[in-house]
Design an enzyme around this catalytic site. Structure first.
Site, PDB file in Angstrom:
ATOM      1  NE  ARG A 103      -3.892   0.565   1.815  1.00 43.68           N
ATOM      2  CZ  ARG A 103      -5.127   0.609   2.291  1.00 43.68           C
ATOM      3  NH1 ARG A 103      -5.388   1.323   3.386  1.00 43.68           N
ATOM      4  NH2 ARG A 103      -6.104  -0.037   1.709  1.00 43.68           N
ATOM      5  CG  HIS A 130      -8.089  -0.224  -3.267  1.00 47.04           C
ATOM      6  ND1 HIS A 130      -7.280  -1.298  -2.922  1.00 47.04           N
ATOM      7  CD2 HIS A 130      -8.778   0.092  -2.134  1.00 47.04           C
ATOM      8  CE1 HIS A 130      -7.484  -1.602  -1.656  1.00 47.04           C
ATOM      9  NE2 HIS A 130      -8.385  -0.783  -1.150  1.00 47.04           N
ATOM     10  CD  GLN A 133     -12.836  -2.095  -1.523  1.00 48.68           C
ATOM     11  OE1 GLN A 133     -12.067  -1.971  -0.576  1.00 48.68           O
ATOM     12  NE2 GLN A 133     -14.030  -2.636  -1.378  1.00 48.68           N
ATOM     13  CG  ASP A 220     -13.416   5.970  -1.470  1.00 41.47           C
ATOM     14  OD1 ASP A 220     -13.390   5.858  -0.224  1.00 41.47           O
ATOM     15  OD2 ASP A 220     -12.385   5.955  -2.173  1.00 41.47           O
ATOM     16  CB  CYS A 256     -14.048   0.935  -0.654  1.00 44.21           C
ATOM     17  SG  CYS A 256     -13.650   2.686  -0.442  1.00 44.21           S
ATOM     18  NE  ARG A 284     -10.001  -5.559  -0.080  1.00 41.07           N
ATOM     19  CZ  ARG A 284      -9.257  -4.556   0.399  1.00 41.07           C
ATOM     20  NH1 ARG A 284      -9.847  -3.518   0.947  1.00 41.07           N
ATOM     21  NH2 ARG A 284      -7.938  -4.564   0.298  1.00 41.07           N
TER      22      ARG A 284
HETATM   23  N1  NVA Z   1      -9.931   6.596  -1.591  1.00 42.86           N
HETATM   24  C1  NVA Z   1      -9.588   6.122  -0.278  1.00 42.86           C
HETATM   25  C2  NVA Z   1      -9.746   4.638  -0.188  1.00 42.86           C
HETATM   26  C3  NVA Z   1      -9.456   4.028   1.141  1.00 42.86           C
HETATM   27  C4  NVA Z   1      -9.573   2.536   1.119  1.00 42.86           C
HETATM   28  C5  NVA Z   1      -8.167   6.545   0.042  1.00 42.86           C
HETATM   29  O1  NVA Z   1      -7.316   6.455  -0.843  1.00 42.86           O
HETATM   30  O2  NVA Z   1      -7.920   6.981   1.167  1.00 42.86           O
HETATM   31  N1   CP Z   2     -11.164  -0.491   1.808  1.00 41.57           N
HETATM   32  C1   CP Z   2      -9.925  -0.540   2.313  1.00 41.57           C
HETATM   33  O1   CP Z   2      -8.923  -0.749   1.603  1.00 41.57           O
HETATM   34  O2   CP Z   2      -9.876  -0.358   3.657  1.00 41.57           O
HETATM   35  P1   CP Z   2      -8.587  -0.146   4.548  1.00 41.57           P
HETATM   36  O3   CP Z   2      -8.039   1.226   4.226  1.00 41.57           O
HETATM   37  O4   CP Z   2      -9.077  -0.262   5.964  1.00 41.57           O
HETATM   38  O5   CP Z   2      -7.570  -1.195   4.207  1.00 41.57           O
END
Ligand code: NVA
Ligand code: CP
Length: 299
Positions: A103, A130, A133, A220, A256, A284
């Site tokens: 990540r 992502h 997801q 989101d 998500c 997930r």
């Molecule tokens: N768009 C959000 C998704 C979190 C899973 C982010 O990047 O923070």
């Molecule tokens: N949806 C998702 O990726 O959640 P987290 O940020 O908790 O991993």
């Protein structure tokens, strides 16, 4: 050849279906209390530059259930981000672990990781994409609606989650309408990639028009991780895009998560009977187990 999942279309449409099918079988076995250990003695290295609840716990739990092990490598645990380049991290980790999940902020860093790693690299979210997801979202929609004659309205930011979702939706023949404020739409190159699968989404700046013929409304956060400095500007730009129970009507809500209640979605929308956000979150685990087993079979 080592396969990676940096975005959903690193899979072909047939491979995507295979991974979803594998996930469904693994989920059914899990629910029946059966245990299998196809990844016995294998280790997943998990690099996190950003926080996570679902991604971290579902990958770690998934590896345990598959007979393997996961190593959490947070921002202050390894030299990445403290002077060691991505390519060196990729080569060193590849000598220890069987796969890497990362990540990261910059999608280019995920690409560099995959270029230099000699084991599969899975994108656990970058600023651009992502795909894990999307796997869980498609598994959930297939279970509860099927793909044929189902329409999803994306309402909110044309961000990482939305971008992978519209490409994945095009790959399985799911109809998508995207409503974003001007300037926050899906990137043109992502729309082009979706179009290659015959399914470019309709786009609009009107949330009500987007949901009119939709079965599902998906949103989101307006302020993604790393965008905290843009918070006030984004909250202003996204006025009118909140998913309320009025906008939702009797449509199904997807998110998500994490949800910022009172911003992109109201508390009563998330708590309503039409929300399937916890099924999405659960999937997930199953979707990624399907992916990890499939990636192992490719190498
Ligand atoms: N768009 C959000 C998704 C979190 C899973 C982010 O990047 O923070
Ligand atoms: N949806 C998702 O990726 O959640 P987290 O940020 O908790 O991993």
């Amino acid at each position: 050849m080592v396969r990676h999942l940096l975005d959903i279309d690193d899979l072909s449409p047939d491979e995507l279906t295979t991974v979803l099918d594998r996930a469904a079988v693994i989920k059914a076995a899990h629910e029946a209390g059966e245990s299998d250990r196809p990844l016995a003695d294998q280790t997943l290295g998990m690099i996190f530059e950003k926080p996570s609840t679902r991604t971290r716990v579902s990958f770690e739990t998934g590896m345990t259930q598959l007979g393997g092990h996961a190593v959490f490598l947070g921002p202050d645990d390894i030299h990445l981000g403290h002077g060691e380049p991505v390519k060196d991290t990729a080569r060193a980790l590849s000598r220890y672990v069987d796969a890497i999940m990362a990540r990261l902020f910059d999608h280019a860093d995920a690409e560099a990781l995959a270029e230099y790693a000699t084991v599969p690299v899975v994108n656990g979210l970058t600023d651009d994409a992502h795909p894990c997801q999307t796997l869980a979202d498609l598994l959930t929609i297939r279970e509860q609606f099927g793909f044929e004659d189902t329409t999803v309205a994306w309402v909110g930011d044309g961000n990482n989650v939305a971008q992978s979702f519209v490409v994945g939706a095009a790959m399985v023949g799911l109809d998508v309408v995207v409503a974003t404020p001007e300037g926050y739409g899906i990137d043109d190159d992502v729309l082009d990639r979706a179009a290659e699968f015959g399914g470019a989404p309709q786009t609009t700046t009107d949330p009500e028009a987007a949901v009119a013929d939709a079965d599902i409304v998906y949103t989101d956060v307006f302020v993604s991780m790393g965008q905290e400095d843009e918070r006030e500007r984004k909250l202003d730009a996204f006025e009118g895009f909140q998913v309320t129970t009025e906008l939702l009507g009797d449509r199904t809500l997807m998110h998500c998560l994490p949800a910022h209640r009172g911003e992109e979605v109201t508390d009563d929308s998330i708590e309503s009977d039409t929300a399937i956000v916890w099924d999405q979150a659960e999937n997930r685990l199953h979707a990624q187990k399907g992916l990890l087993v499939w990636l192992d079979e490719q190498s």
